[in-house]
Enzyme design. Structure first.
Site, PDB file in Angstrom:
ATOM      1  N   ASP A  79       0.854  -1.185   0.000  1.00 51.47           N
ATOM      2  CA  ASP A  79       0.000   0.000   0.000  1.00 51.47           C
ATOM      3  C   ASP A  79       0.892   1.238   0.000  1.00 51.47           C
ATOM      4  O   ASP A  79       1.888   1.284   0.737  1.00 51.47           O
ATOM      5  CB  ASP A  79      -0.905   0.025   1.235  1.00 51.47           C
ATOM      6  CG  ASP A  79      -1.957  -1.079   1.207  1.00 51.47           C
ATOM      7  OD1 ASP A  79      -2.122  -1.708   0.143  1.00 51.47           O
ATOM      8  OD2 ASP A  79      -2.609  -1.295   2.237  1.00 51.47           O
ATOM      9  N   ASP A 117     -15.419  -3.994   0.120  1.00 52.20           N
ATOM     10  CA  ASP A 117     -14.817  -3.703   1.421  1.00 52.20           C
ATOM     11  C   ASP A 117     -15.936  -3.509   2.435  1.00 52.20           C
ATOM     12  O   ASP A 117     -16.740  -2.574   2.313  1.00 52.20           O
ATOM     13  CB  ASP A 117     -13.957  -2.442   1.336  1.00 52.20           C
ATOM     14  CG  ASP A 117     -12.893  -2.562   0.247  1.00 52.20           C
ATOM     15  OD1 ASP A 117     -12.262  -3.622   0.165  1.00 52.20           O
ATOM     16  OD2 ASP A 117     -12.713  -1.586  -0.513  1.00 52.20           O
TER      17      ASP A 117
END
Length: 246
Positions: free
Chosen positions: A13, A135
């Site tokens: 990330d 998500d």
């Protein structure tokens, strides 16, 4: 059930060009692991990884693409197949991702907010190049970098795009992300039961090789590993054994 056939995908990330991890999607709970994500990606490639999960966290939150240069460098240096996500809400941004070398684009907020546009991307680029990111926060799909909660549950969102030949879903239980407490197995089992033809990727909570083994035994297709690798709970040597099976 499949036999040792799951694809194990290391994750990077990105914020400010650095490799970081968040805890439960909280941008204020950030740990920086490397100033050089290119070097991390090279390590993964040198040890046999074929795929990389790469997310622009700044893009996810703001819709501005900040880290395409990282994507371009990693693809050029490593030859890894990269799935890229974070703030892909326009056709121009999507084209830029593919132009930069991504193999798969990961889209979440666009599917919730502009479903017709997302459907057109599936048709234009093909379902093997577009992954839907689901998500979940308290059972509902979260968008805009996990900040906003929508009215969709996973099944309702996925069902909307099955007629458009959706093939790939990456599902994260946000409460598990970065917690090293194991994935939400019931969520993935339910997805596989209700959508048996989808390629389901486990994301969030992976803490050990045992989690990879369990995901494989449940017939799940792919699993993303991030913090457990960076914290040394899973070693590169252990992952090499899985990458050699792919």
């Amino acid at each position: 059930m499949k036999d040792n056939n799951i694809t194990v995908i290391p994750a990077i990330d990105i914020i400010d060009g650095k490799a970081v991890r968040l805890t439960q999607g909280d941008y204020s709970k950030r740990t920086t692991y490397s100033d050089r994500p290119d070097d991390l990606a090279l390590q993964f490639a040198d040890n046999g990884a074929r795929w990389l999960h790469l997310v622009d966290l700044e893009g996810a939150k703001s819709s501005r693409q900040e880290n395409f240069a990282v994507l371009e460098r990693i693809v050029t240096l490593t030859g890894l197949s990269v799935e890229w996500g974070g703030g892909l809400r326009t056709s121009g941004a999507l084209r830029s991702v593919f132009d930069a070398g991504a193999a798969v684009a990961i889209c979440g907020s666009a599917a919730v907010k502009t479903p017709d546009l997302f459907s057109s991307w599936l048709e234009c680029y093909g379902p093997d190049r577009i992954a839907l990111s689901v998500d979940l926060r308290d059972g509902k799909v979260a968008v805009d970098g996990w900040v906003q909660k929508s009215d969709y549950d996973a099944g309702a969102l996925l069902g909307q795009f099955i007629p458009n030949s959706l093939q790939r879903v990456i599902c994260t239980d946000i409460s598990k992300d970065g917690m090293l407490s194991g994935p939400s197995w019931s969520v993935y089992q339910e997805l596989k039961k209700n959508f048996p033809n989808l390629s389901v990727t486990v994301s969030g909570g992976v803490a050990s090789v045992r989690d990879i083994e369990l995901a494989d035994s449940l017939g799940l297709d792919r699993i993303i590993i991030g913090k457990a690798l960076y914290e040394g709970l899973v070693t590169m040597e252990e992952l090499k054994k899985w990458w050699q099976k792919e």
